[in-house]
Scaffold this active site. Sequence first.
Site, PDB file in Angstrom:
ATOM      1  N   ASP A   7     -30.395  57.280 -15.642  1.00  0.00           N
ATOM      2  CA  ASP A   7     -30.259  58.816 -15.604  1.00  0.00           C
ATOM      3  C   ASP A   7     -29.344  59.181 -16.497  1.00  0.00           C
ATOM      4  O   ASP A   7     -28.038  59.019 -16.434  1.00  0.00           O
ATOM      5  CB  ASP A   7     -29.972  59.259 -14.236  1.00  0.00           C
ATOM      6  CG  ASP A   7     -29.894  60.893 -14.148  1.00  0.00           C
ATOM      7  OD1 ASP A   7     -30.861  61.135 -14.922  1.00  0.00           O
ATOM      8  OD2 ASP A   7     -29.091  61.437 -13.383  1.00  0.00           O
ATOM      9  N   GLU A  67     -35.018  58.443 -17.398  1.00  0.00           N
ATOM     10  CA  GLU A  67     -35.617  59.676 -17.126  1.00  0.00           C
ATOM     11  C   GLU A  67     -35.614  60.377 -18.568  1.00  0.00           C
ATOM     12  O   GLU A  67     -34.505  60.408 -19.211  1.00  0.00           O
ATOM     13  CB  GLU A  67     -34.660  60.365 -16.132  1.00  0.00           C
ATOM     14  CG  GLU A  67     -35.506  61.650 -15.765  1.00  0.00           C
ATOM     15  CD  GLU A  67     -34.590  62.309 -14.466  1.00  0.00           C
ATOM     16  OE1 GLU A  67     -35.268  62.374 -13.306  1.00  0.00           O
ATOM     17  OE2 GLU A  67     -33.544  62.254 -14.492  1.00  0.00           O
ATOM     18  N   ASP A 140     -26.387  61.271  -9.752  1.00  0.00           N
ATOM     19  CA  ASP A 140     -26.911  60.678 -11.007  1.00  0.00           C
ATOM     20  C   ASP A 140     -27.352  59.153 -10.762  1.00  0.00           C
ATOM     21  O   ASP A 140     -28.129  58.584 -11.235  1.00  0.00           O
ATOM     22  CB  ASP A 140     -25.761  60.591 -12.166  1.00  0.00           C
ATOM     23  CG  ASP A 140     -25.339  61.986 -12.236  1.00  0.00           C
ATOM     24  OD1 ASP A 140     -25.827  62.616 -13.401  1.00  0.00           O
ATOM     25  OD2 ASP A 140     -24.416  62.058 -11.533  1.00  0.00           O
TER      26      ASP A 140
END
Length: 169
Positions: A7, A67, A140
């Site tokens: 992330d 992501e 996260d």
Amino acid sequence: MIILGIDPGIAIVGYGIIEYKNNKFKVIDYGQINTDPKLSTLERLEIIYKGIDILIKNYNVNEIGVEELFFNKNVKTAITVAQARGVILLSCQHNKIPVYEYTPLQVKQGVVGYGRAEKSQVQQMVTSFLGLKKVPKPDDVADALAVAICHAHSNKLEKTLKNIGREYV
């Protein structure tokens, strides 16, 4: 297969490393790469680059799920996060590890089965899939683990479809 889920961020890069074998998940490691806002952008990007490089090498990662960026109203933040994402991708490329990118919608779909799921639903499924006692923090980190799970599910589907296609050739 060892999967690194990421992330991206400039202050915090969440990561989750899982093994996916025989339709089962095993957590290898998870955490975050933090950068100090007092440092220059270049110094922060270097920390992120080196952190990802170390993770890839230390855990013999086979594939990486990252992501994609979700742009909000703060353009300055979006630019610095995009720069962080760029050095993450560069580190993956330098290590010759295949990278797969997923939108937040795809991650939710891959983990919960519903692309508009709430963050708490995703976190609960991550905890359940990985047999964790509590939701990983900060968000996260849980998001990075969700990306890794999403990749495992997506990759399995992709391979299944390829095999099905071969049966009809």
